[in-house]
Design an enzyme around this catalytic site. Sequence first.
Site, PDB file in Angstrom:
ATOM      1  N   SER A 163       0.825  -1.206   0.000  1.00 36.24           N
ATOM      2  CA  SER A 163       0.000   0.000   0.000  1.00 36.24           C
ATOM      3  C   SER A 163       0.862   1.260   0.000  1.00 36.24           C
ATOM      4  CB  SER A 163      -0.921   0.002   1.227  1.00 36.24           C
ATOM      5  OG  SER A 163      -1.814  -1.085   1.184  1.00 36.24           O
ATOM      6  N   ARG A 202       1.279   3.817  -3.359  1.00 31.31           N
ATOM      7  CA  ARG A 202       0.942   5.228  -3.175  1.00 31.31           C
ATOM      8  C   ARG A 202       2.192   6.096  -3.387  1.00 31.31           C
ATOM      9  NH1 ARG A 202      -2.717   2.428  -0.436  1.00 31.31           N
ATOM     10  NH2 ARG A 202      -4.775   3.289   0.051  1.00 31.31           N
ATOM     11  N   SER A 244     -12.571   1.714  -0.279  1.00 28.62           N
ATOM     12  CA  SER A 244     -11.970   2.997   0.081  1.00 28.62           C
ATOM     13  C   SER A 244     -11.011   3.485  -0.996  1.00 28.62           C
ATOM     14  CB  SER A 244     -11.216   2.866   1.401  1.00 28.62           C
ATOM     15  OG  SER A 244     -10.073   2.029   1.257  1.00 28.62           O
ATOM     16  N   GLN A 245     -10.572   2.584  -1.883  1.00 29.93           N
ATOM     17  CA  GLN A 245      -9.646   2.978  -2.951  1.00 29.93           C
ATOM     18  C   GLN A 245     -10.268   3.996  -3.900  1.00 29.93           C
ATOM     19  OE1 GLN A 245      -8.410  -0.720  -4.741  1.00 29.93           O
ATOM     20  NE2 GLN A 245      -6.957  -1.184  -3.097  1.00 29.93           N
ATOM     21  N   SER A 250     -12.332   0.076   5.369  1.00 27.87           N
ATOM     22  CA  SER A 250     -10.870   0.246   5.283  1.00 27.87           C
ATOM     23  C   SER A 250     -10.419   1.691   5.433  1.00 27.87           C
ATOM     24  CB  SER A 250     -10.357  -0.322   3.945  1.00 27.87           C
ATOM     25  OG  SER A 250     -10.768  -1.651   3.757  1.00 27.87           O
ATOM     26  N   GLU A 287      -8.800  -6.786   5.056  1.00 27.48           N
ATOM     27  CA  GLU A 287      -7.768  -7.591   4.401  1.00 27.48           C
ATOM     28  C   GLU A 287      -7.152  -8.625   5.346  1.00 27.48           C
ATOM     29  OE1 GLU A 287      -3.919  -4.692   4.523  1.00 27.48           O
ATOM     30  OE2 GLU A 287      -5.813  -3.835   3.841  1.00 27.48           O
ATOM     31  N   LYS A 305       1.798 -11.869  -5.458  1.00 21.03           N
ATOM     32  CA  LYS A 305       1.075 -10.619  -5.692  1.00 21.03           C
ATOM     33  C   LYS A 305       1.538  -9.528  -4.738  1.00 21.03           C
ATOM     34  CE  LYS A 305      -3.706  -9.026  -6.292  1.00 21.03           C
ATOM     35  NZ  LYS A 305      -3.681  -7.745  -5.571  1.00 21.03           N
TER      36      LYS A 305
END
Length: 454
Positions: A36, A40, A184-185, A212, A331, A428
């Site tokens: 994350s 970002r 929330s993305q 999230s 998650e 991943k």
Amino acid sequence: MTGIDTSSGGPAAAPWPAPSARAAVDATVSVPGSKSVTNRGLVLASLAAEPGWLRRPLRSRDTLLMADALRAMGVGIEEGADPDGGGEAWRVIPASLQGPASVDVGNAGTVMRFLPPVAALADGAVHFDGDPRAYERPLGAVIEALRALGARVEDGGRGRLPMTVYGGGALDGGAVSVDASASSQFVSALLLSGPRFNQGVEVRHTGAVLPSMPHIRMTVEMLRAAGASVDTPESGGEPGVWRVAPSALLGRDLVVEPDLSNAAPFLAAALVTGGRVTIPDWPAQTTQAGDALRGIFTAMGGSCELTGAGLTLTGTGRVRGIDADLHEVGELTPVIAAVAALADSESVLRGIAHLRLHETDRLAALAMELGELGCDVTETADGLRVRPRPLRGGVFRTYDDHRLATAAAVLGLVVDGVLVENVATTAKTLPDFPGLWTGMLGQTAPAPTAARRA
């Protein structure tokens, strides 16, 4: 059950025999950097007015897809050893964003949602495509928001991939309403590019409770560290509204924290074996959702100590059931559900209906796979009810979902004969998970064994 494919699809792939713990685990495990934070950080560095560094970035499928996508739009990303020592470092050199470009999002939510607003700033068309599952994941809120802010997006009316963003070199921006209750993305995607919009951006969430929230707080914190002015509900702003003023972003020297969510299976290993695991460099303060593991695993029977050496979780040999609202930290659910299946009492995991829209339908998949090993698991409207029963070995299908694979490995520590389908999907976000896992146990990695679910 809906949302996952339960057909055999021909002969099963060779699964990975999850190693058993023959004694209480006692190990120190260095977890790679946060996905994350890395993704970002890549977006913000690419939109900055000057070059920047990402030190100790996560190198995984999701982060490499993000880097390759930004390169396709003209950003320079140089990978190599950190000139100051301490591992790997990526030098990010911003450039005028250009099309035409093609972006492969894989099945990475951060790539498919964070980059369309970036593409709207490019000069030219940027086409987005990805894995088959990516076609099923919600994206319409980002698409409609971009259109409302002045972008041209062609998606064939699907509200999903594949799609093309026709960038005009700039975007007006301004106020937009978004239902981000599915992810929330959707909010983070608009905020990250907001400083580069001519009017900045005002994002108003219009749906049910946002999931999230720690990830939105992470986005805000990283924006502010890059020089952006951000007004949030927590800072006295209007509830459900985030505002980012137009501004130039600074090129940062960012050290990426360890991925605390990826620490979940290793800490769980201490809990279910009555052992001890230390994760070095655990931050004293963080916006990562994985920090909630300290409280959750303490409630489930462990004890945590945060020192200069990192976070140490010690198990007692007893695992307790839990009633927990995981809405903000969804998650973590797969590993928590696996631990709950080994507990001495029932668990109720609530607030996680949005997990049906993740890499797979995680609620349906967990209910199916834990049930196949003998646990009594019921899907509820917004979560899972887990009633522990004696477990047996068998193939645990992962549906190309990395967090299901790590959850299965936790079960294999104390249940003989657990075979993990497609353990490679862990790449991943967690490169060489099998090596880290067997290293924790002091074992040699076992070879795959051909098997089929009975």
